[in-house]
Structures are given as structure tokens and as C-alpha cells.
Design an enzyme around this catalytic site. Structure first.
Site, PDB file in Angstrom:
ATOM      1  N   GLU A  25      13.600 -15.326 -48.713  1.00 22.44           N
ATOM      2  CA  GLU A  25      12.000 -14.669 -48.750  1.00 22.44           C
ATOM      3  C   GLU A  25      11.498 -15.169 -49.989  1.00 22.44           C
ATOM      4  O   GLU A  25      12.155 -15.700 -51.048  1.00 22.44           O
ATOM      5  CB  GLU A  25      12.307 -13.139 -48.801  1.00 22.44           C
ATOM      6  CG  GLU A  25      10.811 -12.503 -48.738  1.00 22.44           C
ATOM      7  CD  GLU A  25      11.158 -11.016 -48.749  1.00 22.44           C
ATOM      8  OE1 GLU A  25      12.176 -10.479 -48.606  1.00 22.44           O
ATOM      9  OE2 GLU A  25      10.250 -10.163 -48.281  1.00 22.44           O
ATOM     10  N   ASN A 172       8.309  -7.638 -39.280  1.00 17.10           N
ATOM     11  CA  ASN A 172       9.538  -7.090 -40.064  1.00 17.10           C
ATOM     12  C   ASN A 172       9.449  -5.730 -40.346  1.00 17.10           C
ATOM     13  O   ASN A 172       8.363  -5.298 -41.144  1.00 17.10           O
ATOM     14  CB  ASN A 172       9.658  -7.782 -41.234  1.00 17.10           C
ATOM     15  CG  ASN A 172      10.660  -7.661 -42.182  1.00 17.10           C
ATOM     16  OD1 ASN A 172      11.833  -7.880 -41.927  1.00 17.10           O
ATOM     17  ND2 ASN A 172      10.296  -7.064 -43.210  1.00 17.10           N
ATOM     18  N   GLU A 173      10.324  -4.915 -40.364  1.00 14.75           N
ATOM     19  CA  GLU A 173      10.467  -3.553 -40.880  1.00 14.75           C
ATOM     20  C   GLU A 173       9.064  -2.964 -40.685  1.00 14.75           C
ATOM     21  O   GLU A 173       8.520  -2.361 -41.756  1.00 14.75           O
ATOM     22  CB  GLU A 173      11.013  -3.380 -42.277  1.00 14.75           C
ATOM     23  CG  GLU A 173      12.394  -4.136 -42.547  1.00 14.75           C
ATOM     24  CD  GLU A 173      12.814  -3.722 -43.831  1.00 14.75           C
ATOM     25  OE1 GLU A 173      12.212  -3.056 -44.827  1.00 14.75           O
ATOM     26  OE2 GLU A 173      14.202  -3.793 -43.998  1.00 14.75           O
ATOM     27  N   TYR A 241      21.422  -2.215 -45.060  1.00 15.58           N
ATOM     28  CA  TYR A 241      22.176  -2.565 -46.218  1.00 15.58           C
ATOM     29  C   TYR A 241      23.037  -1.616 -46.906  1.00 15.58           C
ATOM     30  O   TYR A 241      23.179  -0.432 -46.573  1.00 15.58           O
ATOM     31  CB  TYR A 241      20.868  -2.545 -47.409  1.00 15.58           C
ATOM     32  CG  TYR A 241      20.181  -3.804 -47.267  1.00 15.58           C
ATOM     33  CD1 TYR A 241      20.323  -4.933 -47.805  1.00 15.58           C
ATOM     34  CD2 TYR A 241      18.614  -3.698 -46.739  1.00 15.58           C
ATOM     35  CE1 TYR A 241      19.425  -6.205 -47.616  1.00 15.58           C
ATOM     36  CE2 TYR A 241      18.001  -4.724 -46.401  1.00 15.58           C
ATOM     37  CZ  TYR A 241      18.219  -6.051 -46.960  1.00 15.58           C
ATOM     38  OH  TYR A 241      17.418  -7.081 -46.939  1.00 15.58           O
ATOM     39  N   GLU A 297      18.876  -8.479 -41.610  1.00 13.12           N
ATOM     40  CA  GLU A 297      19.130  -8.127 -43.128  1.00 13.12           C
ATOM     41  C   GLU A 297      20.323  -7.611 -43.150  1.00 13.12           C
ATOM     42  O   GLU A 297      20.281  -6.514 -42.460  1.00 13.12           O
ATOM     43  CB  GLU A 297      17.782  -7.443 -43.555  1.00 13.12           C
ATOM     44  CG  GLU A 297      16.695  -8.495 -43.720  1.00 13.12           C
ATOM     45  CD  GLU A 297      15.406  -7.946 -44.359  1.00 13.12           C
ATOM     46  OE1 GLU A 297      15.734  -7.124 -45.194  1.00 13.12           O
ATOM     47  OE2 GLU A 297      14.221  -8.299 -44.075  1.00 13.12           O
ATOM     48  N   GLN A 346      20.137 -12.118 -49.813  1.00 11.33           N
ATOM     49  CA  GLN A 346      19.310 -13.362 -49.535  1.00 11.33           C
ATOM     50  C   GLN A 346      19.942 -14.501 -50.038  1.00 11.33           C
ATOM     51  O   GLN A 346      20.697 -14.319 -51.095  1.00 11.33           O
ATOM     52  CB  GLN A 346      17.751 -13.294 -49.844  1.00 11.33           C
ATOM     53  CG  GLN A 346      17.306 -12.096 -49.141  1.00 11.33           C
ATOM     54  CD  GLN A 346      15.640 -12.183 -49.594  1.00 11.33           C
ATOM     55  OE1 GLN A 346      15.338 -12.845 -50.389  1.00 11.33           O
ATOM     56  NE2 GLN A 346      15.054 -10.896 -49.057  1.00 11.33           N
TER      57      GLN A 346
HETATM   58  O1  AHR Z   1      15.857  -7.984 -48.796  1.00 14.11           O
HETATM   59  C1  AHR Z   1      14.825  -7.388 -49.597  1.00 14.11           C
HETATM   60  C2  AHR Z   1      13.746  -6.708 -48.572  1.00 14.11           C
HETATM   61  O2  AHR Z   1      14.448  -5.539 -47.974  1.00 14.11           O
HETATM   62  C3  AHR Z   1      13.033  -7.075 -47.368  1.00 14.11           C
HETATM   63  O3  AHR Z   1      12.061  -7.804 -47.831  1.00 14.11           O
HETATM   64  C4  AHR Z   1      12.805  -6.188 -46.517  1.00 14.11           C
HETATM   65  O4  AHR Z   1      12.752  -6.711 -45.193  1.00 14.11           O
HETATM   66  C5  AHR Z   1      13.881  -5.055 -46.764  1.00 14.11           C
HETATM   67  O5  AHR Z   1      13.553  -3.983 -46.959  1.00 14.11           O
END
Ligand code: AHR
Length: 493
Positions: A25, A172-173, A241, A297, A346
């Protein structure tokens, strides 16, 4: 002695190579400095792309790269990133540190990077602050072969032939940074936007459409979006995450106790249940199982390294992260009947990165070595396998002690990857491979203290080495798998 059974007769599914994808990103030093330094940089580059990083990613077997975001995607206007770089419009990167983005890395540069990497592309379009027309024109710009306003603009900017866009994400999100939508609203927006993601070349350049999926355990999102828009998508993208404590205090990337180590691993292992539950919902709406799960992600998210810009999300990477990567990839392999692609967040200098840079210097992280070990699974057939190993951890945070997957290539060679999640105990295993006479075994290992990591001063503290602590048997092997390790066996029969 733990029992490990691999059954080459039980051919389960093809492990999509794209499970081993990455996400990059416009965030901190990921694109600028990490991947792209510009043609005039003193850092060795080809057309602006760092040679050291490109070579490392090729060696790692990177199959697909997601870009430009993340949250950045829903405020990115692609037309600002084409044409003469010195004349490109600048913007504020409001999500990530409020820095000025000069758009010198845009569509042409991204395809150049992927060409150098030899990988496929996954583009994420702007739903949150972009228009249907803008998204539609981007697709035309990238993929239309004939004469058209956008294809001709592409030619004016130096690219005659269309590029291949394998995956396109529609937002995205969108439940959060991508517009704070509720699932009903997003599902309807998805239907509208995706209509204009035109398939200009169905035969040679069919675009796989990815809808914004749930955040972690938001099962209602999956239910609603699948119900209202499932038939218009190819994949639904889950984000998960691993945060050791909570979002306010995530915890240090390098300084943690053994209890915290287990907490991180237990939370990472939880993705198995999350995947199962989302798939159950998806299958209810789509009994033919046409729509696949994408996890675009995933990875660990720790506190930033002390003294670094909090908006840049720069974190170090230890053996704990390597174990998270290994157990996650083994879980993804096991779900390869339904998972099409995963993209760790990332690639460089951000969350669970595979490499870190400091000016012209580069260091490979323990997570890098896991990806490089596991690349042999790409496009192999997942085999039925089972490994005992009990549980490890604390009263509060328990998970399986051994997490594995096994696959077979077209020559019948078997690849087995095992993570020993225990912080302090090795595990003796006896592996038997059904109906097989084993001729030769090679193995490699990644191991170290739970908090071991590679720094710019000590780049090789953690790296893969040959593993010899095993004995071949007629139909398998016995081995002692050290604590906090990842071992790969290559078994020729
Ligand atoms: O990876 C960092 C961020 O995490 C991304 O931009 C977003 O999609 C997520 O919340």
C-alpha cells in the site's frame, strides 16, 4: 512420540499459488523507498524499482501483489498517477501520516514492478470516494485492446498493449475506512460498481471480481453481502489481523513475554475458526461453492518501532511472527478447496513484512524465510494428513502444539511443512506415508528464540538452514522438531 500420517491417495484440492500473495500500500515506506526509489536514485534500481528487493521477492516466489491499498485505495484517484511524473497532481495521504503523496508511483509503475517480479496483479478500486465512471475508466485504461478514449490515453502514456488484470477489488474495508457503510448499502453499491468493471477480453483477460468482505468475526456482513450480491462476485475478501492485546495497546514487536507469545499465537490460530464460520455462511447462500474466499489482509499488527512515525506502521519481525506465518499458511493450505488468494500485510517496511529497508540496506525477516520455504506448495495437490501434538500455551491461551500441511507435486514428491508452536519443548514425531516406499528426504529448518529477529547490524540471526535431525524409515521418517521452529520435509518416493 507424536504420530504423523500423510495419505497420498487422499488428493484434496489444488493449493492456489495466490495463497502466497502479498499486499503493498501507499503507506509509510512500503512503496516509496521499500519498492520504488525512482530512476535517479543512488540505490541500485531498474526503472526505479529496487534491485535487491525485487530479487528477494522473486526468490521468495511471490505470485501476486495487491495495490494501491488498503484504506489508501478508497481515496486514490488513478488519473492523478499517470502521465509525466513531474506534472502529476499531489495529494495528502490522510490515512497514513498525513504526508504528501506525489503520485510518482502510479498504474504504469505498478505494472512495471509486477513485470519485473513476474507476478500477477490485484488492483483495488475506489468505492468510498470515487465514482462508478472513474472505476470503469480505469478498467478500460488497463485492459481495452482496441481504439477507445482510455486505451488511447494509455498509448499516449507509452503503453500500447493492455495489461493483464487478474484480480480487481471493488473497494476496501467499506465497513470502515472505505466509507463506513453498512452491509446492505455496500452490497447494493457493490452491485452497481461491479457492473461497470467490464470484461473487455473474456478469453485472455478475464477479471476476477473481489467484493469487500468482513472484518474478522463480522458474520452479519458476510451474510448480508452474500445474500444481496453473492451472484455478482467471484471472491469475498476477509480481513483478519493478529493483535496481541487490543487496538489501543497492541504490544511490542520484539519485547514480549512467553505468555504474550502464546497469546499472539492463539489469536493467529483463531483464523481457522473464522474461516470455517464464514465459509458456512457463504455456502448457505451459494451451495455450489462458486464464490471463493479471499483473505487479502492478514498478519500480525504490533506497536510501531519506538521513535518511528506512528502513521507509518513500521514494525520489526521475530520468530513469533514466523510461527504466525507458518501456522496461518498451513491453515490456508488446508482450506485450499475454498480459498483462492491471501495477501499478507504488507510486503516491505510496514506490518508483517518480508523485508525491511534502511536507505540502500535491506534485511530479510523470519517471515520471509517462511514464505520461501512454503513456496513449494504453490499449485500442488493438498493431501490428507494428520499430526497429533496436543496443546501448548497457558491456561488462558492454548493452541495445537504442531500445525502442519502436506502437498504433492506432479512428480509425486511430497512437501510437508510443520510448525512447532511450543516456546520451549521439542517434539518427536513418527511420520508414515500411506502406500509409499520412501527413497530420499531433504529438510530445512527455521528456528530461534521466540523473540529472535534480523536487524541491520545482524542480518542473519534467523535464517533457514539444512535440517538433519531426522531418520528416514521405509515408509516415512522420525524426527525431533525443535521448539519454536518451522521445518520443511521434501520426500521423494
Ligand atoms: O494494512 C493497514 C491497513 O489495515 C489497511 O490500509 C486497511 O485496509 C486495514 O485496516
Amino acid at each position: 512420540m507424536e504420530k504423523y500420517l500423510i495419505n497420498p491417495n487422499e488428493k484434496k484440492s489444488t493449493i492456489s499459488k495466490d495463497i502466497y500473495g502479498n499486499f503493498s500500500e501507499h503507506l509509510g515506506r512500503c512503496i516509496y523507498e521499500g519498492l520504488f526509489v525512482g530512476k535517479d536514485s543512488d540505490i541500485p534500481n531498474v526503472n526505479g524499482m529496487r534491485i535487491d528487493v525485487v530479487n528477494a521477492l522473486k526468490e521468495m516466489g511471490l505470485p501476486v501483489l495487491r495495490w494501491p491499498g488498503g484504506c489508501f485505495a478508497d481515496e486514490y484517484h488513478w488519473m492523478d498517477g499517470i502521465g509525466d511524473p513531474s506534472k502529476r497532481k499531489k495529494m495528502i495521504n490522510t490515512h497514513w501520516g498525513g504526508v504528501i503523496e506525489d503520485n510518482s508511483f502510479g498504474t504504469h509503475e505498478f505494472f512495471e514492478l509486477c513485470e519485473q517480479l513476474g507476478c500477477d496483479v490485484y488492483i483495488t478500486g475506489n468505492v468510498g470516494s470515487g465514482t462508478v465512471r472513474e472505476m470503469s475508466e480505469w478498467v478500460e485504461y488497463m485492459t481495452f485492446v482496441g481504439e477507445s478514449p482510455m486505451a488511447n490515453l494509455r498509448r499516449e502514456n507509452g503503453r500500447d498493449k493492455p495489461w493483464r488484470v487478474k484480480y480487481f477489488g471493488v473497494g476496501n474495508e467499506n465497513w470502515g475506512c472505505g466509507g463506513n457503510m453498512d452491509p446492505t448499502y455496500y452490497a447494493d453499491e457493490y452491485r452497481r460498481y461491479q457492473t461497470y468493471v467490464r470484461q473487455y477480453d473474456w478469453e485472455n483477460n478475464r477479471i476476477y471480481k473481489v467484493a469487500c468482505g468482513p472484518n474478522a468475526e463480522d458474520y452479519n456482513w458476510t451474510d448480508t453481502v452474500m445474500k444481496r450480491a453473492g451472484r455478482h462476485m467471484d471472491g469475498l475478501a476477509l480481513h483478519y489481523y493478529t493483535v496481541t492485546h487490543d487496538w489501543g495497546h497492541k504490544g511490542s514487536a520484539t519485547e514480549f513475554s512467553q505468555d504474550e507469545y502464546y497469546k499472539t499465537l492463539r489469536k493467529a490460530y483463531h483464523i481457522d475458526e473464522i474461516i470455517r464460520r464464514h465459509l458456512e455462511i457463504m455456502n448457505r447462500h451459494d451451495p455450489s461453492k462458486r464464490v471463493q474466499l479471499v483473505i487479502d489482509e492478514w498478519g500480525t499488527w504490533h506497536d510501531v518501532e519506538p521513535g518511528t512515525n506512528p502513521g507509518f506502521l513500521y514494525q520489526q519481525n521475530t520468530m513469533r511472527d514466523a510461527i504466525v506465518a507458518a501456522l496461518s499458511l498451513n491453515i490456508f493450505n488446508k482450506h485450499s478447496d475454498r480459498i483462492r488468494m491471501c495477501n499478507i500485510a504488507q510486503t516491505i517496511n510496514v506490518l508483517q513484512s518480508v523485508a525491511l529497508t534502511d536507505g540502500a540496506d535491506m534485511v530479510l525477516t523470519p517471515t520471509y524465510y517462511v514464505f520461501r520455504m512454503f513456496k513449494d506448495h504453490q499449485q500442488n495437490t493438498l493431501l490428507g494428513s494428520f499430526l497429533t501434538g496436543g496443546e501448548v500455551g497457558t491456561d488462558e491461551d492454548k493452541l495445537p502444539g504442531l500445525v502442519e500441511s502436506a502437498s504433492m507435486d506432479e512428480n509425486g514428491v511430497i512437501y510437508s511443512t510443520i510448525a512447532n508452536t511450543s516456546a520451549d519443548s521439542s517434539a518427536e514425531i513418527k511420520c508414515q506415508i500411506a502406500d509409499s516406499e520412501v527413497k530420499e528426504i531433504e529438510a530445512e529448518i527455521l528456528t530461534g528464540a521466540i523473540d529472535a529477529y534480523n536487524s541491520f547490524e545482524n542480518k542473519d540471526a534467523v535464517k533457514t538452514v539444512k535440517f538433519e535431525n531426522f531418520s528416514k524409515t521405509a515408509d516415512g521418517f522420525t524426527a525431533e522438531i525443535p521448539a519454536c521452529s518451522v521445518v520443511k520435509f521434501i520426500i521423494k518416493r
